[in-house]
Scaffold this motif. Structure first.
Motif, mmCIF file in Angstrom:
data_model
loop_
_atom_site.group_PDB
_atom_site.id
_atom_site.type_symbol
_atom_site.label_atom_id
_atom_site.label_comp_id
_atom_site.label_asym_id
_atom_site.label_seq_id
_atom_site.Cartn_x
_atom_site.Cartn_y
_atom_site.Cartn_z
ATOM 1 N N ASN A 44 9.682 -8.767 3.257
ATOM 2 C CA ASN A 44 10.137 -9.569 4.387
ATOM 3 C C ASN A 44 9.222 -9.229 5.557
ATOM 4 O OD1 ASN A 44 11.395 -10.391 6.800
ATOM 5 N ND2 ASN A 44 13.436 -10.218 5.911
ATOM 6 N N PRO A 45 8.275 -10.119 5.914
ATOM 7 C CA PRO A 45 7.299 -9.781 6.953
ATOM 8 C C PRO A 45 7.947 -9.485 8.304
ATOM 9 C CG PRO A 45 7.158 -12.111 6.412
ATOM 10 C CD PRO A 45 8.077 -11.486 5.408
ATOM 11 N N HIS A 46 8.999 -10.199 8.632
ATOM 12 C CA HIS A 46 9.654 -9.948 9.919
ATOM 13 C C HIS A 46 10.264 -8.540 9.945
ATOM 14 C CE1 HIS A 46 11.791 -10.892 13.647
ATOM 15 N NE2 HIS A 46 12.785 -10.182 13.109
ATOM 16 N N PHE A 47 10.897 -8.141 8.839
ATOM 17 C CA PHE A 47 11.516 -6.824 8.773
ATOM 18 C C PHE A 47 10.470 -5.719 8.880
ATOM 19 C CE2 PHE A 47 13.678 -3.318 6.438
ATOM 20 C CZ PHE A 47 14.710 -3.131 7.345
ATOM 21 N N VAL A 48 9.340 -5.879 8.193
ATOM 22 C CA VAL A 48 8.267 -4.884 8.277
ATOM 23 C C VAL A 48 7.771 -4.790 9.717
ATOM 24 C CG1 VAL A 48 5.914 -4.284 7.533
ATOM 25 C CG2 VAL A 48 7.575 -5.139 5.857
ATOM 26 N N ARG A 49 7.613 -5.927 10.389
ATOM 27 C CA ARG A 49 7.172 -5.893 11.789
ATOM 28 C C ARG A 49 8.237 -5.279 12.703
ATOM 29 N NH1 ARG A 49 4.632 -11.279 10.641
ATOM 30 N NH2 ARG A 49 2.409 -10.844 10.537
ATOM 31 N N ALA A 104 0.801 -1.227 0.000
ATOM 32 C CA ALA A 104 0.000 0.000 0.000
ATOM 33 C C ALA A 104 0.834 1.277 0.000
ATOM 34 C CB ALA A 104 -0.939 0.013 1.204
ATOM 35 N N VAL A 105 2.031 1.216 0.498
ATOM 36 C CA VAL A 105 2.851 2.421 0.629
ATOM 37 C C VAL A 105 3.726 2.561 -0.622
ATOM 38 C CG1 VAL A 105 4.563 3.642 2.018
ATOM 39 C CG2 VAL A 105 2.822 2.238 3.140
ATOM 40 N N GLU A 106 3.448 3.600 -1.381
ATOM 41 C CA GLU A 106 4.161 3.818 -2.639
ATOM 42 C C GLU A 106 5.671 3.890 -2.405
ATOM 43 O OE1 GLU A 106 4.222 6.831 -6.476
ATOM 44 O OE2 GLU A 106 3.034 7.367 -4.724
ATOM 45 N N GLY A 107 6.403 3.200 -3.237
ATOM 46 C CA GLY A 107 7.855 3.241 -3.175
ATOM 47 C C GLY A 107 8.491 2.165 -2.313
ATOM 48 N N VAL A 108 7.749 1.601 -1.384
ATOM 49 C CA VAL A 108 8.326 0.585 -0.496
ATOM 50 C C VAL A 108 8.823 -0.631 -1.285
ATOM 51 C CG1 VAL A 108 7.836 -1.027 1.389
ATOM 52 C CG2 VAL A 108 7.124 1.353 1.572
ATOM 53 N N PRO A 109 8.053 -1.147 -2.238
ATOM 54 C CA PRO A 109 8.560 -2.303 -2.993
ATOM 55 C C PRO A 109 9.880 -2.036 -3.729
ATOM 56 C CG PRO A 109 6.204 -2.119 -3.300
ATOM 57 C CD PRO A 109 6.652 -0.865 -2.593
#
Length: 141
Positions: A55-60, A44-49
């Motif tokens: 990496n779900p752990h890194f996002v958390r 959802a956040v533009e530019g993040v990809p």
């Protein structure tokens, strides 16, 4: 102390608490989104990809950082006398985060258009936090 001065100080304190409350809500919303739905946040956040694979752990991990600064901002709203050092720590985190984004653009790891993409979600929060910290400096004196 005169009654007028007391009323003015009370209004200023109420305004400061309200502004810190709004900042807390924004930081908390981002933190909870990152913690509850890392893949949704990532998409959802533009530019993040553009910054690397999901990496779900890194996002958390980053979500926990945002939760921490949301709690510091909330504590500053509750205890205005402690708001300056708390907001200074929030500003340090957000400012270093913004500098990392600038560094990635300067090093060619991100395209220069990221300066515009990152403005509302990276650079603006750092600037707002710095301004809030400056505004709250007198409470600490």
């Amino acid at each position: 102390m005169t009654l007028t001065r007391t009323m003015t100080e009370t209004r200023h304190s109420t305004l400061k608490r309200a502004v810190l409350g709004l900042a807390t809500l924004a930081l908390l919303a981002n933190a909870l989104y990152m913690l509850a739905d890392p893949l949704g946040w990532y998409g959802a956040v533009e530019g993040v990809p553009d910054t690397g694979p999901f990496n779900p752990h890194f996002v958390r991990d980053i979500g926990v950082s945002y939760l921490s600064i949301a709690l510091m901002t909330a504590a500053g709203a509750v205890w205005l006398r402690a708001a300056f050092p708390l907001l200074a720590a929030v500003t340090l985190y957000l400012g270093l985060h913004a500098l990392l984004h600038l560094w990635d653009v300067a090093a060619g790891r991100l395209d220069v258009h990221h300066l515009v993409i990152d403005a509302p979600g990276v650079f603006l929060p750092a600037i707002v936090a710095a301004l809030l910290t400056y505004w709250l400096r007198a409470e600490y004196a």
